[in-house]
Every structure is written in C-alpha cells, then in structure tokens.
Motif scaffolding. Structure first.
Motif, short mmCIF file in Angstrom:
data_model
loop_
_atom_site.label_atom_id
_atom_site.label_comp_id
_atom_site.label_asym_id
_atom_site.label_seq_id
_atom_site.Cartn_x
_atom_site.Cartn_y
_atom_site.Cartn_z
N VAL A 120 0.88 -1.18 0.00
CA VAL A 120 0.00 0.00 0.00
C VAL A 120 0.91 1.22 0.00
O VAL A 120 1.76 1.37 0.88
CB VAL A 120 -0.94 0.01 1.22
N PHE A 121 0.72 2.07 -1.00
CA PHE A 121 1.51 3.29 -1.14
C PHE A 121 0.63 4.47 -0.74
O PHE A 121 -0.40 4.70 -1.37
CB PHE A 121 2.01 3.43 -2.58
N VAL A 122 1.02 5.17 0.30
CA VAL A 122 0.20 6.23 0.89
C VAL A 122 0.89 7.57 0.71
O VAL A 122 2.09 7.69 1.00
CB VAL A 122 -0.04 5.95 2.40
N GLU A 123 0.11 8.57 0.29
CA GLU A 123 0.63 9.93 0.13
C GLU A 123 -0.42 10.91 0.65
O GLU A 123 -1.60 10.59 0.70
CB GLU A 123 0.92 10.24 -1.34
N HIS A 124 0.04 12.13 0.96
CA HIS A 124 -0.90 13.19 1.32
C HIS A 124 -1.73 13.53 0.09
O HIS A 124 -1.20 13.57 -1.02
CB HIS A 124 -0.15 14.44 1.80
N ALA A 125 -3.01 13.76 0.30
CA ALA A 125 -3.90 14.11 -0.83
C ALA A 125 -3.63 15.51 -1.32
O ALA A 125 -3.08 16.32 -0.65
CB ALA A 125 -5.36 14.00 -0.38
#
Length: 76
Positions: free
Chosen positions: A71-76
């Motif tokens: 799972v690759f998570v970034e700030h929206a």
C-alpha cells in the motif's frame, strides 16, 4: 518499529511487528513529510485502514504481489 526511510519514501513492513500494527502505521503517517510516501507492506489487505487514511487526508494505491500487499500512501 520496522521502518526504513529513503529521501521521499518510508517503508513500514508490518509483517515484522509483534501485535496489531495500527499504532505503528499511525505514527509513520504522522511523521510523513508533505512530499513523502509511505510504503506499507502487509501479509493481508488492510481494508479497515483505507477509511482512516481517507479521513486523515491521504490517498493510497494498493497492489498484491504473490501473498504480500503493498500500500503506497501519500498526502492528498
């Protein structure tokens, strides 16, 4: 906590965490720079986490390779 950081990506492999990984994931998200990305590695699809990510202003991409979820998570 099982993390490894590069210039813009933090890797959190929850397979190496003893017990529920939620607190470790939240801590990694709190430390994530605005231009950073969290690469979460898990032995299961962390579906309950998706709503938490959205409510905290993050986007995510998920892929399954063999029996491991990334799972690759970034700030929206």
């Amino acid at each position: 906590m099982a993390t490894d950081s590069t210039a813009s990506e933090t890797i959190l492999d929850v397979r190496e965490i003893d017990g529920p990984p939620f607190d470790d994931i939240v801590a990694a998200l709190e430390d994530l720079p605005a231009d950073g990305r969290l690469h979460l590695i898990a032995p299961f699809e962390p579906k309950p986490l998706y709503e938490v990510l959205e409510s905290r202003g993050f986007t995510r991409e998920t892929e399954r390779l063999d029996d491991v979820w990334h799972v690759f998570v970034e700030h929206a």
